[in-house]
Design a protein around this motif. Structure first.
Motif, PDB file in Angstrom:
ATOM      1  N   ILE A 134       0.831  -1.207   0.000  1.00 22.16           N
ATOM      2  CA  ILE A 134       0.000   0.000   0.000  1.00 22.16           C
ATOM      3  C   ILE A 134       0.867   1.259   0.000  1.00 22.16           C
ATOM      4  O   ILE A 134       0.545   2.257  -0.666  1.00 22.16           O
ATOM      5  CB  ILE A 134      -0.952  -0.021   1.213  1.00 22.16           C
ATOM      6  CG1 ILE A 134      -1.978  -1.139   1.035  1.00 22.16           C
ATOM      7  CG2 ILE A 134      -1.665   1.328   1.362  1.00 22.16           C
ATOM      8  CD1 ILE A 134      -2.875  -1.350   2.237  1.00 22.16           C
ATOM      9  N   SER A 135       1.981   1.220   0.722  1.00 23.09           N
ATOM     10  CA  SER A 135       2.881   2.377   0.763  1.00 23.09           C
ATOM     11  C   SER A 135       3.464   2.673  -0.617  1.00 23.09           C
ATOM     12  O   SER A 135       3.493   3.828  -1.061  1.00 23.09           O
ATOM     13  CB  SER A 135       4.007   2.136   1.769  1.00 23.09           C
ATOM     14  OG  SER A 135       3.494   1.975   3.079  1.00 23.09           O
ATOM     15  N   LEU A 136       3.939   1.617  -1.301  1.00 18.54           N
ATOM     16  CA  LEU A 136       4.473   1.799  -2.650  1.00 18.54           C
ATOM     17  C   LEU A 136       3.391   2.278  -3.613  1.00 18.54           C
ATOM     18  O   LEU A 136       3.615   3.168  -4.440  1.00 18.54           O
ATOM     19  CB  LEU A 136       5.080   0.491  -3.153  1.00 18.54           C
ATOM     20  CG  LEU A 136       6.455   0.107  -2.595  1.00 18.54           C
ATOM     21  CD1 LEU A 136       6.850  -1.277  -3.084  1.00 18.54           C
ATOM     22  CD2 LEU A 136       7.502   1.125  -3.001  1.00 18.54           C
ATOM     23  N   PHE A 137       2.217   1.695  -3.501  1.00 11.94           N
ATOM     24  CA  PHE A 137       1.094   2.073  -4.359  1.00 11.94           C
ATOM     25  C   PHE A 137       0.754   3.546  -4.171  1.00 11.94           C
ATOM     26  O   PHE A 137       0.574   4.290  -5.152  1.00 11.94           O
ATOM     27  CB  PHE A 137      -0.117   1.192  -4.028  1.00 11.94           C
ATOM     28  CG  PHE A 137      -1.365   1.558  -4.778  1.00 11.94           C
ATOM     29  CD1 PHE A 137      -1.541   1.169  -6.095  1.00 11.94           C
ATOM     30  CD2 PHE A 137      -2.371   2.293  -4.168  1.00 11.94           C
ATOM     31  CE1 PHE A 137      -2.694   1.497  -6.798  1.00 11.94           C
ATOM     32  CE2 PHE A 137      -3.528   2.631  -4.850  1.00 11.94           C
ATOM     33  CZ  PHE A 137      -3.688   2.231  -6.160  1.00 11.94           C
ATOM     34  N   ALA A 138       0.678   3.981  -2.915  1.00 16.14           N
ATOM     35  CA  ALA A 138       0.346   5.378  -2.621  1.00 16.14           C
ATOM     36  C   ALA A 138       1.429   6.325  -3.140  1.00 16.14           C
ATOM     37  O   ALA A 138       1.129   7.378  -3.710  1.00 16.14           O
ATOM     38  CB  ALA A 138       0.153   5.564  -1.118  1.00 16.14           C
ATOM     39  N   ALA A 139       2.696   5.940  -2.940  1.00 16.89           N
ATOM     40  CA  ALA A 139       3.799   6.798  -3.379  1.00 16.89           C
ATOM     41  C   ALA A 139       3.821   6.932  -4.896  1.00 16.89           C
ATOM     42  O   ALA A 139       3.984   8.044  -5.437  1.00 16.89           O
ATOM     43  CB  ALA A 139       5.127   6.231  -2.883  1.00 16.89           C
ATOM     44  N   LEU A 140       3.658   5.824  -5.608  1.00 17.23           N
ATOM     45  CA  LEU A 140       3.673   5.856  -7.068  1.00 17.23           C
ATOM     46  C   LEU A 140       2.486   6.658  -7.611  1.00 17.23           C
ATOM     47  O   LEU A 140       2.630   7.433  -8.566  1.00 17.23           O
ATOM     48  CB  LEU A 140       3.652   4.430  -7.620  1.00 17.23           C
ATOM     49  CG  LEU A 140       4.916   3.600  -7.382  1.00 17.23           C
ATOM     50  CD1 LEU A 140       4.654   2.127  -7.676  1.00 17.23           C
ATOM     51  CD2 LEU A 140       6.065   4.119  -8.237  1.00 17.23           C
ATOM     52  N   SER A 141       1.321   6.459  -7.012  1.00 21.60           N
ATOM     53  CA  SER A 141       0.144   7.217  -7.451  1.00 21.60           C
ATOM     54  C   SER A 141       0.339   8.713  -7.223  1.00 21.60           C
ATOM     55  O   SER A 141      -0.011   9.532  -8.075  1.00 21.60           O
ATOM     56  CB  SER A 141      -1.097   6.726  -6.693  1.00 21.60           C
ATOM     57  OG  SER A 141      -1.406   5.387  -7.010  1.00 21.60           O
ATOM     58  N   ALA A 142       0.921   9.060  -6.068  1.00 17.01           N
ATOM     59  CA  ALA A 142       1.132  10.472  -5.739  1.00 17.01           C
ATOM     60  C   ALA A 142       2.085  11.136  -6.727  1.00 17.01           C
ATOM     61  O   ALA A 142       1.893  12.300  -7.102  1.00 17.01           O
ATOM     62  CB  ALA A 142       1.670  10.595  -4.311  1.00 17.01           C
ATOM     63  N   VAL A 143       3.110  10.396  -7.144  1.00 15.76           N
ATOM     64  CA  VAL A 143       4.075  10.948  -8.105  1.00 15.76           C
ATOM     65  C   VAL A 143       3.369  11.395  -9.376  1.00 15.76           C
ATOM     66  O   VAL A 143       3.609  12.498  -9.899  1.00 15.76           O
ATOM     67  CB  VAL A 143       5.172   9.910  -8.430  1.00 15.76           C
ATOM     68  CG1 VAL A 143       5.968  10.341  -9.662  1.00 15.76           C
ATOM     69  CG2 VAL A 143       6.105   9.734  -7.248  1.00 15.76           C
TER      70      VAL A 143
END
Length: 244
Positions: free
Chosen positions: A141-150
């Motif tokens: 979830i952390s990676l998913f959120a970070a990539l989406s935010a980028v």
């Protein structure tokens, strides 16, 4: 003809790139709310399926030899059909049916992997690895959120990844088939490469969210993002399980 027979929408179907920031922000909220709902539904459905011992045993029996390729083929067809249903139809009921079909398909294909992870946790009860599933979930979830935010913050167009991802998934499928034919383990390197591929898929799907979708397509957008999220979780979980 009675217009009540047609699906009703809050606003016309406008390209997301042409609407105001408020409308765009509302679309993002709806999309990620549906991703969250899909994840919660996956957890519920997976928990229910794991209580059906004959089903769990049956899924384990299918992981041996060529039968798993048939399972993967059915799974790929079901998820592809679900995504088309959610993306191409303007009927909200069909969109939600596509989302539900996608969630159930992932819940079924995950049965063997989650079962092994639960057994792993029992073996290492009381140790750091006893929280294997939650650790893998948090990282995912952390990676998913970070990539989406980028993508959402920078609004960079990652549509160029489409052909790269297509080639990557074809190669990955070929390696999986070769591994089954010749009986070799693809190993940690392959899982790492698939995490990178899943990350690219998240960037691509989020880029579509920003640049390609229309205001009525938040359910379809959620289906694509959910699929990429689950692919990422599958291989991150495998990496966590490979730790000694």
């Amino acid at each position: 003809m009675n217009q009540d027979n047609f699906p009703q929408y809050d606003q016309p179907f406008e390209a997301l790139s042409t609407v105001t920031d408020d409308v765009r922000a509302a679309f993002y909220k709806k999309t990620y709310a549906h991703v969250a709902i899909a994840v919660l539904l996956f957890v519920v459905v997976e928990g229910l399926l794991l209580q059906i011992e004959p089903l769990v045993n049956f899924m384990f029996s299918l992981t041996q030899g060529w039968t798993w390729l048939i399972v993967l083929g059915i799974f790929m067809w079901a998820t592809s059909y679900a995504e088309k249903m959610a993306h191409k139809s303007h009927d909200r009921n069909k969109q939600y049916l596509g989302l539900f079909l996608c969630v159930v398909s992932y819940a079924i294909i995950f049965i063997p992997l989650i079962s092994i992870a639960l057994q792993y946790q029992e073996v290492y009860a009381g140790q750091e690895d006893s929280n294997l599933l939650s650790q893998a979930g948090i990282v995912t979830i952390s990676l998913f959120a970070a990539l989406s935010a980028v993508v959402i913050v920078t609004k960079k167009d990652f549509s160029f990844l489409r052909s790269i991802l297509a080639v990557g998934f074809i190669i990955a499928l070929g390696l999986i088939i070769a591994g089954m034919i010749f009986g070799f383990d693809l190993g940690l390197f392959f899982s790492g490469a698939m995490v990178v591929l899943a990350a690219g898929s998240i960037l691509y799907q989020t880029s579509n969210l920003v640049h390609e979708y229309h205001t009525d397509q938040y359910v379809g957008a959620a289906v694509g993002l959910f699929s990429s999220l689950m692919l990422l979780f599958w291989y991150i979980l495998q990496i966590f399980m490979s730790r000694d």
